[in-house]
Design an enzyme around this catalytic site. Structure first.
Site, short mmCIF file in Angstrom:
data_model
loop_
_atom_site.label_atom_id
_atom_site.label_comp_id
_atom_site.label_asym_id
_atom_site.label_seq_id
_atom_site.Cartn_x
_atom_site.Cartn_y
_atom_site.Cartn_z
N ARG A 168 0.83 -1.20 0.00
CA ARG A 168 0.00 0.00 0.00
C ARG A 168 0.86 1.25 0.00
NH1 ARG A 168 -2.82 1.39 4.30
NH2 ARG A 168 -4.22 2.73 3.16
N LYS A 188 3.57 -7.88 12.27
CA LYS A 188 2.98 -8.19 10.97
C LYS A 188 3.48 -9.51 10.41
CE LYS A 188 1.85 -6.04 6.58
NZ LYS A 188 1.72 -4.73 5.92
N ARG A 207 -2.48 3.96 12.88
CA ARG A 207 -1.61 3.48 13.94
C ARG A 207 -2.44 3.18 15.18
NH1 ARG A 207 1.86 8.25 12.39
NH2 ARG A 207 3.45 7.43 11.00
#
Length: 334
Positions: A121, A185, A321
């Site tokens: 992204r 992640k 965030r």
């Protein structure tokens, strides 16, 4: 790119055992100096090759190359067989399929051992060392172009279903397109769509999944990350993992035209780590704090800001965030 000589050398090293420079030179008909140069070239692809005096060279982990037959064998026999292309190296699997989508409908799958310009992204780079992880893109056509808006949330659910079935614990989904483990992640999703003049659209679903990240490659990642090896203590078979992902992604695309995102929202809410949490939103030059409240049927994130106003966010050019948990991550590697 991997040269024919480099390919032959990699086959010798694939078992993860030590191979002396002398034996490698004899097997490939090269000098030991030429072997060293080929080792260096392989290392530039992200391969973690260890050199130990008196023992030779070895890969830090055995290498399982991607294989179409192995993937199809592990695919659910009830599913239509997709077209599968496996490449040694591509700039980006998503970009490749955007230009290669077949005109006769059905699914096309593109996999690469490594990407030189892996996409995420906001134009960011997806770190793609050779043969370590999964870089998968899957193309589909929708008659209704608006369906692509919330697709990344449903894809996230499909990925979590697949990985949970393989024993991955404690997974969570972060809006709009991250799969996390303990705030780090593990996988990311990139949806790209091209409108067609008839009103439909071509959609490419890109999935990057970290199975094992060599230390040198991981230095290029600027957010908390995790790989399957850290979570499970082992590296899942790559071809089996691809098949398990497709076993969930293909039915999603087949049925998504009829039901859209709504049938997936309940499960997304159960897996999510965003709703009810304070967040910081960065949108262009604007930045504000808010509380994430819910997601809409279109995949928009509903927020209440500090002034009590409701705001709706589309994925677009937005960074989200998480605040206050010690694991907040900017949406960097996607």
């Amino acid at each position: 790119m991997l040269s024919p000589t480099g390919e032959r050398l990699l086959r010798q090293l694939a078992d993860g055992r030590f191979h002396s420079g002398e034996r490698l030179a004899t097997a490939l008909g090269l000098s030991r100096s030429a072997i060293w140069k080929q080792i260096h070239k392989l290392q530039t692809l992200g391969l973690d090759i260890q050199a130990v005096s008196g023992r030779g060279y070895r890969l830090a982990q055995p290498l399982e190359r991607l294989d179409e037959e192995a993937i199809l064998t592990a695919l659910d026999p009830e599913l239509p067989r997709p077209r599968i292309e496996i490449h040694t190296c591509l700039p980006s699997t998503n970009t490749y399929l955007l230009h290669q989508m077949a005109e006769d409908g059905g699914a096309s799958v593109c996999l690469a051992e490594t990407q030189t310009a892996g996409k995420g992204r906001l134009g960011r780079r997806w770190v793609s060392p050779f043969g370590c992880n999964i870089y998968l893109s899957l193309s589909w056509r929708f008659a209704d172009a608006s369906l692509s808006a919330g697709l990344s949330l449903a894809v996230g659910v499909a990925i979590v279903r697949a990985l949970s079935g393989m024993g991955f614990p404690q997974l969570a989904l972060k809006w709009p397109n991250d799969v996390l483990w303990q705030g780090r992640k593990l996988a990311g999703v990139l949806i790209e769509a091209v409108s067609e003049y008839q009103g439909g659209c071509k959609v490419v679903v890109g999935v990057g999944l970290n199975l094992w990240l060599p230390a040198k490659a991981a230095q290029a990642i600027d957010q908390p990350w995790v790989d399957a090896y850290t979570i499970l203590g082992r590296i899942p078979p790559r071809n089996l993992t691809v098949a398990r992902l497709l076993n969930h992604l293909l039915p999603l695309l087949i049925h998504y035209e009829r039901g859209g995102l709504e049938p997936w929202l309940g499960e997304w809410r159960r897996w999510n780590c965003v709703l009810g949490r304070p967040v910081r939103v960065v949108q262009g030059k604007e930045q504000f704090d808010a509380t994430a409240v819910d997601v809409t049927r279109e995949g928009l994130l509903r927020l209440i800001d500090l002034q009590g106003r409701e705001r709706l966010l589309a994925a677009g050019d937005v960074k989200l965030r998480l605040q206050g948990d010690g694991h907040g991550t900017a949406d960097r590697q996607r």
